[in-house]
Design an enzyme around this catalytic site. Structure first.
Site, PDB file in Angstrom:
ATOM      1  N   ARG A  39      38.479  -8.789  51.006  1.00 56.10           N
ATOM      2  CA  ARG A  39      39.423  -8.442  52.072  1.00 56.10           C
ATOM      3  C   ARG A  39      38.763  -8.084  53.390  1.00 56.10           C
ATOM      4  O   ARG A  39      39.398  -8.132  54.427  1.00 56.10           O
ATOM      5  CB  ARG A  39      40.219  -7.201  51.656  1.00 56.10           C
ATOM      6  CG  ARG A  39      41.282  -7.457  50.652  1.00 56.10           C
ATOM      7  CD  ARG A  39      41.900  -6.108  50.271  1.00 56.10           C
ATOM      8  NE  ARG A  39      42.783  -6.234  49.141  1.00 56.10           N
ATOM      9  CZ  ARG A  39      44.079  -6.538  49.250  1.00 56.10           C
ATOM     10  NH1 ARG A  39      44.628  -6.696  50.429  1.00 56.10           N
ATOM     11  NH2 ARG A  39      44.827  -6.667  48.180  1.00 56.10           N
ATOM     12  N   LYS A 150      34.038  -6.843  31.420  1.00 62.60           N
ATOM     13  CA  LYS A 150      35.006  -6.084  30.636  1.00 62.60           C
ATOM     14  C   LYS A 150      35.812  -5.161  31.559  1.00 62.60           C
ATOM     15  O   LYS A 150      35.371  -4.914  32.675  1.00 62.60           O
ATOM     16  CB  LYS A 150      34.281  -5.291  29.562  1.00 62.60           C
ATOM     17  CG  LYS A 150      33.512  -4.123  30.149  1.00 62.60           C
ATOM     18  CD  LYS A 150      32.771  -3.393  29.084  1.00 62.60           C
ATOM     19  CE  LYS A 150      31.926  -2.336  29.668  1.00 62.60           C
ATOM     20  NZ  LYS A 150      32.603  -1.184  30.233  1.00 62.60           N
ATOM     21  N   HIS A 180      26.693  -6.109  29.091  1.00 64.57           N
ATOM     22  CA  HIS A 180      25.334  -5.999  29.641  1.00 64.57           C
ATOM     23  C   HIS A 180      24.332  -5.437  28.635  1.00 64.57           C
ATOM     24  O   HIS A 180      23.135  -5.581  28.803  1.00 64.57           O
ATOM     25  CB  HIS A 180      25.318  -5.223  30.966  1.00 64.57           C
ATOM     26  CG  HIS A 180      25.390  -3.739  30.821  1.00 64.57           C
ATOM     27  ND1 HIS A 180      26.548  -3.078  30.533  1.00 64.57           N
ATOM     28  CD2 HIS A 180      24.444  -2.779  30.913  1.00 64.57           C
ATOM     29  CE1 HIS A 180      26.311  -1.780  30.464  1.00 64.57           C
ATOM     30  NE2 HIS A 180      25.037  -1.560  30.691  1.00 64.57           N
ATOM     31  N   LYS A 184      19.876  -6.371  27.524  1.00 65.03           N
ATOM     32  CA  LYS A 184      18.755  -5.415  27.461  1.00 65.03           C
ATOM     33  C   LYS A 184      17.685  -5.948  26.508  1.00 65.03           C
ATOM     34  O   LYS A 184      17.993  -6.400  25.411  1.00 65.03           O
ATOM     35  CB  LYS A 184      19.256  -4.037  26.977  1.00 65.03           C
ATOM     36  CG  LYS A 184      20.153  -3.328  28.002  1.00 65.03           C
ATOM     37  CD  LYS A 184      20.549  -1.944  27.513  1.00 65.03           C
ATOM     38  CE  LYS A 184      21.653  -1.322  28.357  1.00 65.03           C
ATOM     39  NZ  LYS A 184      21.201  -0.580  29.499  1.00 65.03           N
ATOM     40  N   GLU A 218      25.571   9.681  27.183  1.00 64.11           N
ATOM     41  CA  GLU A 218      25.280   9.741  28.615  1.00 64.11           C
ATOM     42  C   GLU A 218      25.362  11.187  29.070  1.00 64.11           C
ATOM     43  O   GLU A 218      26.183  11.952  28.542  1.00 64.11           O
ATOM     44  CB  GLU A 218      26.295   8.908  29.390  1.00 64.11           C
ATOM     45  CG  GLU A 218      26.176   7.430  29.127  1.00 64.11           C
ATOM     46  CD  GLU A 218      27.129   6.630  29.997  1.00 64.11           C
ATOM     47  OE1 GLU A 218      26.706   6.092  31.019  1.00 64.11           O
ATOM     48  OE2 GLU A 218      28.325   6.588  29.652  1.00 64.11           O
ATOM     49  N   ASP A 237      35.917   1.752  26.551  1.00 66.16           N
ATOM     50  CA  ASP A 237      34.893   1.512  27.570  1.00 66.16           C
ATOM     51  C   ASP A 237      33.593   0.995  26.959  1.00 66.16           C
ATOM     52  O   ASP A 237      33.010   0.033  27.459  1.00 66.16           O
ATOM     53  CB  ASP A 237      34.635   2.822  28.337  1.00 66.16           C
ATOM     54  CG  ASP A 237      33.645   2.654  29.478  1.00 66.16           C
ATOM     55  OD1 ASP A 237      33.645   1.566  30.101  1.00 66.16           O
ATOM     56  OD2 ASP A 237      32.880   3.594  29.771  1.00 66.16           O
ATOM     57  N   HIS A 242      29.789  -2.550  23.636  1.00 65.11           N
ATOM     58  CA  HIS A 242      28.362  -2.291  23.404  1.00 65.11           C
ATOM     59  C   HIS A 242      28.054  -1.835  21.971  1.00 65.11           C
ATOM     60  O   HIS A 242      27.159  -2.357  21.318  1.00 65.11           O
ATOM     61  CB  HIS A 242      27.839  -1.218  24.358  1.00 65.11           C
ATOM     62  CG  HIS A 242      28.190  -1.450  25.804  1.00 65.11           C
ATOM     63  ND1 HIS A 242      28.304  -2.705  26.342  1.00 65.11           N
ATOM     64  CD2 HIS A 242      28.430  -0.590  26.831  1.00 65.11           C
ATOM     65  CE1 HIS A 242      28.613  -2.609  27.634  1.00 65.11           C
ATOM     66  NE2 HIS A 242      28.699  -1.335  27.947  1.00 65.11           N
ATOM     67  N   LYS A 340      30.393  10.996  27.289  1.00 68.18           N
ATOM     68  CA  LYS A 340      29.896  11.370  28.612  1.00 68.18           C
ATOM     69  C   LYS A 340      29.530  12.845  28.574  1.00 68.18           C
ATOM     70  O   LYS A 340      30.091  13.612  27.778  1.00 68.18           O
ATOM     71  CB  LYS A 340      30.993  11.176  29.659  1.00 68.18           C
ATOM     72  CG  LYS A 340      31.536   9.749  29.738  1.00 68.18           C
ATOM     73  CD  LYS A 340      30.795   8.936  30.749  1.00 68.18           C
ATOM     74  CE  LYS A 340      31.408   7.542  30.893  1.00 68.18           C
ATOM     75  NZ  LYS A 340      30.480   6.586  31.522  1.00 68.18           N
TER      76      LYS A 340
HETATM   77  C1  BG6 Z   1      29.286   0.576  31.118  1.00 66.78           C
HETATM   78  C2  BG6 Z   1      30.380   1.603  31.035  1.00 66.78           C
HETATM   79  O1  BG6 Z   1      29.633  -0.558  30.373  1.00 66.78           O
HETATM   80  O2  BG6 Z   1      28.076   1.103  30.621  1.00 66.78           O
HETATM   81  C3  BG6 Z   1      29.978   2.890  31.748  1.00 66.78           C
HETATM   82  O3  BG6 Z   1      31.566   1.102  31.621  1.00 66.78           O
HETATM   83  C4  BG6 Z   1      28.625   3.341  31.273  1.00 66.78           C
HETATM   84  O4  BG6 Z   1      30.966   3.900  31.546  1.00 66.78           O
HETATM   85  C5  BG6 Z   1      27.614   2.218  31.345  1.00 66.78           C
HETATM   86  O5  BG6 Z   1      28.213   4.413  32.125  1.00 66.78           O
HETATM   87  C6  BG6 Z   1      26.277   2.624  30.771  1.00 66.78           C
HETATM   88  O6  BG6 Z   1      25.360   1.590  30.896  1.00 66.78           O
HETATM   89  P1  BG6 Z   1      23.814   1.854  30.672  1.00 66.78           P
HETATM   90  O7  BG6 Z   1      23.183   0.517  30.800  1.00 66.78           O
HETATM   91  O8  BG6 Z   1      23.391   2.849  31.700  1.00 66.78           O
HETATM   92  O9  BG6 Z   1      23.685   2.424  29.281  1.00 66.78           O
END
Ligand code: BG6
Length: 489
Positions: A39, A150, A180, A184, A218, A237, A242, A340
């Site tokens: 935008r 996602k 992602h 890794k 985290e 999430d 993952h 978290k």
């Molecule tokens: C993401 C989540 O897929 O992975 C986030 O949406 C999370 O909430 C993140 O913080 C963590 O990724 P990584 O690579 O730091 O473990």
């Protein structure tokens, strides 16, 4: 590459820096061009300035003006009123033709949808209507691929719908779903650890393994992502993608090859065999972090975070016990947890073996005795630890657990690329093994749907837990019921 959502958090922090790093490592062809679609009222130069700022902040490799100039020469911006803006798609089409003439892109296009999933269908349809996206046959040139982020839906039914909406426009082989974690190094190394060694595979079954713990912890909170996170929560999430991917790779049979089809087929077999316990309440736990002191810093609780409904029942911690109904895994619990604001940032897989029969070491403390474990550290301090029993020096025959350690930092001089670098490159090379397909996504939802539906039917808030702790009491009870405890990383 055409990027939708180019001003979003993910693009700024991860995608744009990853593109620069790829360029800097000499991994991008000279013709590579990036079109941002958004935008903002930017021209190409203003867009390039923005990208440069994010690259300087987020890139892992050093900034090189020459590399930047070459990359910047292929940056374009198409201003749009929104994802429905037909005139903008026409301008995009013209831009792509020009880039083909000027830079020799060959008409190969990767459309990166770093946008909310409720816009996937609109954007795919518009790309198709304007003749920008094509269904191509595998390996054909020029290619037309789509990358989606996602969440792939919020349950099995919505994932199914979403998959169909995207696959109406793009051939299934051209749809690259990003998880992602699969980018890794340490996750890929799981395959090497398991299948390039002789040592583990004969023991990798219910005869020898007591249980498996998969932890993704985290220490950060929501970090201003309220609009994304509220109503999503930890299970959707990160567990749906993952953690279940980590479970699938830990538990799968050896694939015939690393071909996408073979690899995905083995993962799907595991996901399909996952057994959801009938007593959902005792096989799960959920929590919400409260305000408090985390490592000397006062932090706000989840419900006081900006942008949240203070009665939100979204969980910031989730834990599950799952079984896998196969001959190899029958009777071995897989415990999954993620949260978290926990004690520290760590992702690890702990494979705990059964106790050795103690026929000789009467002085040994039974708890300490001979329970070998393989701890695969996905991050940080990437590597693996093998826990062995050893004699304590001195008279007698006392036994204690000791660690044998492998760390990437000490063993390799090669640097690990960022997950997004690897994945973006794979999309451009047309290498799909690290991207979950349609069915994997739906099977993962099928596992979680019953738990989430139950949670959503409950009136009460998730159980509170203090920041810096290891989650709610009910998560500890989950393992205590089986006579086990979570490993403190
Ligand atoms: C993401 C989540 O897929 O992975 C986030 O949406 C999370 O909430 C993140 O913080 C963590 O990724 P990584 O690579 O730091 O473990």
């Amino acid at each position: 590459m055409v990027m939708f959502g180019v001003t979003g958090d993910l693009a700024r922090k991860k995608l744009l820096p990853a593109l620069y790093d790829l360029a800097n490592r000499g991994r991008l062809p000279a013709s590579f061009s990036l079109v941002g679609f958004g935008r903002r009222d930017w021209n190409n130069e203003e867009f390039a300035e923005q990208v440069k700022g994010h690259v300087r902040k987020g890139a892992r490799t050093d900034f090189d003006e020459g590399v930047w100039q070459r990359l910047a020469a292929g940056l374009r911006f198409v201003q749009a009123e929104g994802f429905e803006d037909d005139a903008a798609y026409q301008r995009l089409g013209q831009e792509l033709v020009d880039l083909q003439d000027q830079r020799g892109t060959g008409g190969n296009h990767a459309f990166y949808l770093s946008i909310p999933p409720n816009s996937f269908e609109t954007v795919s349809q518009k790309l198709s209507t304007h003749g920008l996206a094509r269904r191509t046959t595998s390996g054909a040139d020029p290619w037309s691929r789509v990358i989606i982020e996602k969440p792939f839906g919020h349950d099995e039914a919505s994932a199914h719908e979403l998959n169909h909406a995207v696959e109406r426009v793009f051939a299934s082989n051209d749809v690259f779903r990003i998880d992602h974690y699969l980018g890794k190094e340490t996750v890929q190394n799981l395959l090497a650890l398991r299948f390039a060694n002789r040592l583990f595979e004969p023991l990798w079954n219910n005869q020898h393994i007591d249980h498996v713990q998969i932890t993704m912890a985290e220490d950060i909170g929501i970090e201003g992502r309220a609009s994304y996170y509220d109503g999503v929560g930890a299970a959707r999430d990160v567990v749906q993608n993952h953690l279940l991917q980590l479970l699938a790779i830990t538990a799968m049979e050896e694939p015939i090859s690393f071909d996408a089809d073979h690899l995905r087929r083995e993962k799907e077999k595991v996901l399909e065999a996952v057994q959801v316990p009938s007593d959902l309440a005792s096989a799960s736990a959920r929590g919400q972090y409260t305000s408090g002191n985390q490592e000397g810093q006062e932090v706000v609780g989840f419900l006081e975070e900006e942008g949240f409904d203070p009665t939100s029942t979204t969980e910031t911690y989730a834990a599950f016990t799952l079984g896998i109904r196969t001959r190899r895994w029958d009777g071995v619990p897989f415990y999954l947890r993620s949260g978290k604001r926990l004690g520290k940032r760590v992702t690890e897989i702990v494979v705990t073996f059964k106790h050795a029969p103690n026929l000789l070491f009467s002085e040994a403390d039974e708890d300490e005795f001979g329970q070998n474990a393989l701890i695969i550290r996905i991050q940080p301090n990437e590597g693996a630890t093998l826990r062995l029993a050893s004699k304590v020096p001195g008279t007698g025959m006392q036994i204690r657990g000791v660690d044998m350690d492998f760390s990437y930092g000490r063993s390799f001089t090669e640097e690990s690329p960022e997950a997004y670098e690897r994945l973006i490159l794979d999309v451009m090379l047309g290498e799909p093994p690290l991207f979950p397909r349609h069915r994997e996504v739906e099977l993962s939802w099928r596992i979680l749907d019953p738990f989430i539906t139950r949670w959503e039917s409950l009136e009460e808030q998730p159980e509170p837990y203090a920041p810096g702790s290891w989650g709610p009491e009910s998560a500890h009870e989950l393992l205590a019921r089986d006579g086990r405890a979570w490993r403190v990383p």
